[in-house]
Design an enzyme around this catalytic site. Structure first.
Site, PDB file in Angstrom:
ATOM      1  N   THR A 117       0.820  -1.216   0.000  1.00 13.84           N
ATOM      2  CA  THR A 117       0.000   0.000   0.000  1.00 13.84           C
ATOM      3  C   THR A 117       0.852   1.264   0.000  1.00 13.84           C
ATOM      4  O   THR A 117       1.966   1.284   0.553  1.00 13.84           O
ATOM      5  CB  THR A 117      -0.913   0.007   1.246  1.00 13.84           C
ATOM      6  N   TYR A 141      -1.669   0.274  10.065  1.00 16.13           N
ATOM      7  CA  TYR A 141      -1.964  -0.449   8.819  1.00 16.13           C
ATOM      8  C   TYR A 141      -0.742  -0.432   7.895  1.00 16.13           C
ATOM      9  O   TYR A 141      -0.269  -1.482   7.441  1.00 16.13           O
ATOM     10  CB  TYR A 141      -3.179   0.193   8.132  1.00 16.13           C
TER      11      TYR A 141
HETATM   12  N1  UFG Z   1     -12.966  11.629   2.115  1.00 14.87           N
HETATM   13  C1  UFG Z   1     -13.929  12.556   2.437  1.00 14.87           C
HETATM   14  N2  UFG Z   1     -15.127  12.089   2.932  1.00 14.87           N
HETATM   15  C2  UFG Z   1     -15.401  10.752   3.098  1.00 14.87           C
HETATM   16  C3  UFG Z   1     -14.393   9.819   2.752  1.00 14.87           C
HETATM   17  C4  UFG Z   1     -13.185  10.283   2.268  1.00 14.87           C
HETATM   18  O1  UFG Z   1     -13.732  13.757   2.308  1.00 14.87           O
HETATM   19  O2  UFG Z   1     -16.496  10.401   3.562  1.00 14.87           O
HETATM   20  C5  UFG Z   1     -11.684  12.094   1.587  1.00 14.87           C
HETATM   21  C6  UFG Z   1     -10.521  11.730   2.486  1.00 14.87           C
HETATM   22  O3  UFG Z   1     -10.301  12.733   3.449  1.00 14.87           O
HETATM   23  C7  UFG Z   1      -9.397  11.593   1.482  1.00 14.87           C
HETATM   24  C8  UFG Z   1     -10.076  11.117   0.201  1.00 14.87           C
HETATM   25  O4  UFG Z   1     -11.444  11.441   0.366  1.00 14.87           O
HETATM   26  O5  UFG Z   1      -8.847  12.851   1.229  1.00 14.87           O
HETATM   27  C9  UFG Z   1      -9.946   9.636  -0.026  1.00 14.87           C
HETATM   28  O6  UFG Z   1     -10.290   8.950   1.170  1.00 14.87           O
HETATM   29  P1  UFG Z   1     -10.515   7.389   1.257  1.00 14.87           P
HETATM   30  O7  UFG Z   1     -10.995   7.082   2.634  1.00 14.87           O
HETATM   31  O8  UFG Z   1     -11.355   6.927   0.108  1.00 14.87           O
HETATM   32  O9  UFG Z   1      -9.062   6.777   1.009  1.00 14.87           O
HETATM   33  P2  UFG Z   1      -7.656   7.122   1.727  1.00 14.87           P
HETATM   34  O10 UFG Z   1      -6.886   8.012   0.793  1.00 14.87           O
HETATM   35  O11 UFG Z   1      -7.849   7.601   3.104  1.00 14.87           O
HETATM   36  O12 UFG Z   1      -6.986   5.685   1.844  1.00 14.87           O
HETATM   37  C10 UFG Z   1      -6.944   4.754   0.765  1.00 14.87           C
HETATM   38  C11 UFG Z   1      -7.032   3.343   1.332  1.00 14.87           C
HETATM   39  C12 UFG Z   1      -5.811   3.030   2.155  1.00 14.87           C
HETATM   40  C13 UFG Z   1      -4.569   3.296   1.360  1.00 14.87           C
HETATM   41  C14 UFG Z   1      -4.573   4.674   0.783  1.00 14.87           C
HETATM   42  C15 UFG Z   1      -3.391   4.823  -0.113  1.00 14.87           C
HETATM   43  O13 UFG Z   1      -8.187   3.213   2.130  1.00 14.87           O
HETATM   44  O14 UFG Z   1      -5.854   1.674   2.527  1.00 14.87           O
HETATM   45  O15 UFG Z   1      -5.752   4.896   0.039  1.00 14.87           O
HETATM   46  O16 UFG Z   1      -3.479   5.923  -0.961  1.00 14.87           O
HETATM   47  F1  UFG Z   1      -3.490   3.147   2.138  1.00 14.87           F
END
Ligand code: UFG
Length: 324
Positions: A117, A141
């Site tokens: 990841t 994680y």
């Molecule tokens: N976001 C929102 N509202 C929500 C959900 C997400 O604004 O309800 C934003 C988050 O703050 C972030 C973006 O959308 O800026 C993407 O969020 P995600 O939760 O979809 O994904 P993450 O980037 O937090 O994490 C994902 C995977 C991880 C991995 C990571 C690597 O869940 O396992 O990408 O880039 F490590």
């Protein structure tokens, strides 16, 4: 090749099992169904319901299977959850993978493709992130996955195990029956935004509008699950030539939260109900992959853009199936 796919009833594992089958491999899926769903396992792929971190349970499967390779997707995957209960991540992702690796070595399974990841990099020091970027995870994680990468270095050096660690950026989209869960546990931006459109979930919370980005929202590199699956098939082939592969899987392009919401509106014809909220702890402002190594080593190039990602996720949510 005879291939074992752990987590074969999950989102990326099931899509990759289908791609491996289509490429002519003989595939067996293993999954304890704690999060996966039996109906996601592709047709023609037998499912073994087993906890792959349990040595005794693995033994008969590996003894009978005569596998040439294992692709290991089974894991706990939520960053926020890992901050609440780190021990579960070290047990399942790190110790559990050590158990699996020991069993694979015992049965002469010499090739291993590992779901790593972007979270192994931690807070980016530069963008785009290449594979030489320092790996300093900021959550358990990412740490649990990095520890496995380090085990794989030693197992290559000392036991000749060939492995590819594929560092996913933001996996998204859907292919066929293989899509992200659409339930109350889902936290990922695209499925949560789509569910907000259908009113299956409350309005989306935009986590932070004051980030140092052009529109103030976080930027991520969204990559279609079908492109990811293709990269895994290629990684397995690459292990014929390479002993140790480390490669980012991303588009090399970033999209902000607002750009994703715009794409959802284009695809669904409806605006995403949302509220602007404070930043979510632990989020970096920008995460974008350099995808050069995957192109050079795997001969891989992602082909599906953000509108295709959102369109396929929408088809999966509303019709239960996305285009192949
Ligand atoms: N976001 C929102 N509202 C929500 C959900 C997400 O604004 O309800 C934003 C988050 O703050 C972030 C973006 O959308 O800026 C993407 O969020 P995600 O939760 O979809 O994904 P993450 O980037 O937090 O994490 C994902 C995977 C991880 C991995 C990571 C690597 O869940 O396992 O990408 O880039 F490590």
């Amino acid at each position: 090749m005879r291939v074992l796919v752990t987590g074969g009833a999950g989102f990326i594992g099931s899509a990759t099992a289908a791609a491996l089958r289509d490429a002519g491999h003989d595939v067996v899926a293993a999954d304890d169904l704690s999060r996966g769903r039996a109906d996601m396992v592709p047709d023609g792929v037998p499912l073994e319901v087993v906890d792959v971190t349990d040595a005794a349970a693995l033994e008969p499967l590996l003894a009978a299977g005569r596998f040439d390779a294992c692709l290991h997707f089974a894991a706990l995957i939520e960053v926020g959850d890992s901050m609440e209960r780190p021990e579960a991540y070290f047990r399942t992702n790190t110790a559990g993978t050590a158990v699996l690796l020991e069993a694979l070595l015992r049965h002469d399974v010499g090739r291993f493709v590992f779901s790593s990841t972007a979270a192994t990099y931690g807070e980016p020091e530069r963008t785009p992130i290449d594979e030489e970027h320092p790996q300093r995870p900021t959550n358990p994680y990412g740490e649990s996955k990095l520890m496995t990468e380090r085990m794989l270095d030693w197992l290559h050096a000392r036991r000749g195990l060939r492995s590819a660690s594929l560092r996913y950026f933001n996996a998204a989209g859907a292919v066929g029956r293989h899509g992200e869960r659409a339930d109350d546990h889902q936290t990922h931006l695209i499925p949560v935004a789509l569910m907000a459109v259908t009113s299956a979930r409350p309005p989306l919370k935009v986590f932070g509008t004051d980030w140092p980005t052009p529109d103030g929202t976080c930027i991520r590199d969204y990559i279609h699950v079908a492109d990811l699956a293709d990269a895994h098939v290629r990684a397995l082939d690459a292990l014929e030539r390479e002993g140790l592969v480390r490669a980012n899987l991303g588009n090399g392009r970033g999209s902000s939260v607002r750009e994703v919401l715009d794409a959802v509106e284009r695809v669904t014809g409806r605006p995403v109900p949302h509220t602007d909220e404070p930043r979510r702890p632990g989020d970096p402002a920008v995460l974008i992959a350099s995808a050069d190594r995957a192109r050079d080593v795997l001969g891989w190039a992602p082909t599906r853009d953000l509108d295709r990602i959102v369109g396929d996720a929408w088809a999966h949510l509303t019709e239960g199936v996305a285009p192949a």
